[in-house]
Motif scaffolding. Sequence first.
Motif, mmCIF file in Angstrom:
data_model
loop_
_atom_site.group_PDB
_atom_site.id
_atom_site.type_symbol
_atom_site.label_atom_id
_atom_site.label_comp_id
_atom_site.label_asym_id
_atom_site.label_seq_id
_atom_site.Cartn_x
_atom_site.Cartn_y
_atom_site.Cartn_z
ATOM 1 N N THR A 74 52.952 14.376 40.788
ATOM 2 C CA THR A 74 52.729 15.035 39.842
ATOM 3 C C THR A 74 52.901 14.690 38.742
ATOM 4 N N ASP A 75 53.530 13.766 38.928
ATOM 5 C CA ASP A 75 54.174 12.950 37.532
ATOM 6 C C ASP A 75 53.214 11.755 36.983
ATOM 7 N N ASN A 76 52.933 11.579 35.973
ATOM 8 C CA ASN A 76 52.113 10.621 35.217
ATOM 9 C C ASN A 76 53.298 9.505 35.149
ATOM 10 N N ILE A 77 52.628 7.948 35.043
ATOM 11 C CA ILE A 77 54.107 7.090 34.572
ATOM 12 C C ILE A 77 52.681 6.462 33.415
ATOM 13 N N PHE A 78 54.004 6.400 32.375
ATOM 14 C CA PHE A 78 53.701 5.800 30.769
ATOM 15 C C PHE A 78 53.115 4.935 31.104
ATOM 16 N N LEU A 79 52.464 3.887 30.772
ATOM 17 C CA LEU A 79 51.881 3.132 30.329
ATOM 18 C C LEU A 79 51.838 2.127 29.211
ATOM 19 N N GLN A 111 58.222 3.442 33.791
ATOM 20 C CA GLN A 111 56.991 3.406 32.760
ATOM 21 C C GLN A 111 56.946 2.360 34.168
ATOM 22 N N ALA A 112 55.048 1.500 33.683
ATOM 23 C CA ALA A 112 54.899 0.839 34.378
ATOM 24 C C ALA A 112 54.488 -0.646 33.857
ATOM 25 N N VAL A 113 55.101 -1.938 34.677
ATOM 26 C CA VAL A 113 55.180 -2.870 33.442
ATOM 27 C C VAL A 113 54.204 -3.729 35.047
#
Length: 139
Positions: A74-79, A111-113
């Motif tokens: 349910t949690d979105n990941i920051f980009l 965080q997405a990398v």
Amino acid sequence: MAAEGTQVESGGDCEKRQGSLPMFLIPSPIITRRTRTESMTSLAAQGANKHGIIVDFSKSKGHGFIRPDVEGSTDNIFLHISDIDGDYVPQPGDKVIYKEHPLPPQNVQLQAVHVKIVQMDRHHDHPRWEDPEAHSQSH
């Protein structure tokens, strides 16, 4: 005295003036590709590839969010804009692969990398990074 809205150096800190009152800029806690240390970069590169879908991305703001392709997530990941590899600006619905890296200061959120678009959503135009940003006429 610095003009209104200008930045000046003050004792090693970056200061912005609003009229005659100084406003100190708070450094961002977001670790970008440019500010990531060699050890952080190495750790991020060793992570497993994850799959997800772009929920939102703003070229002008420089960030967006990915919904992980994991059942029950349910949690979105920051980009952050600096972590996108490729020639095209991500659009909602694009399928991506990425690696995860903890977000400071508590290292609890992710965080997405190393983000790469693997399938573009066919319902959106996909501008290149060098294309001028289109401004919406509606809303």
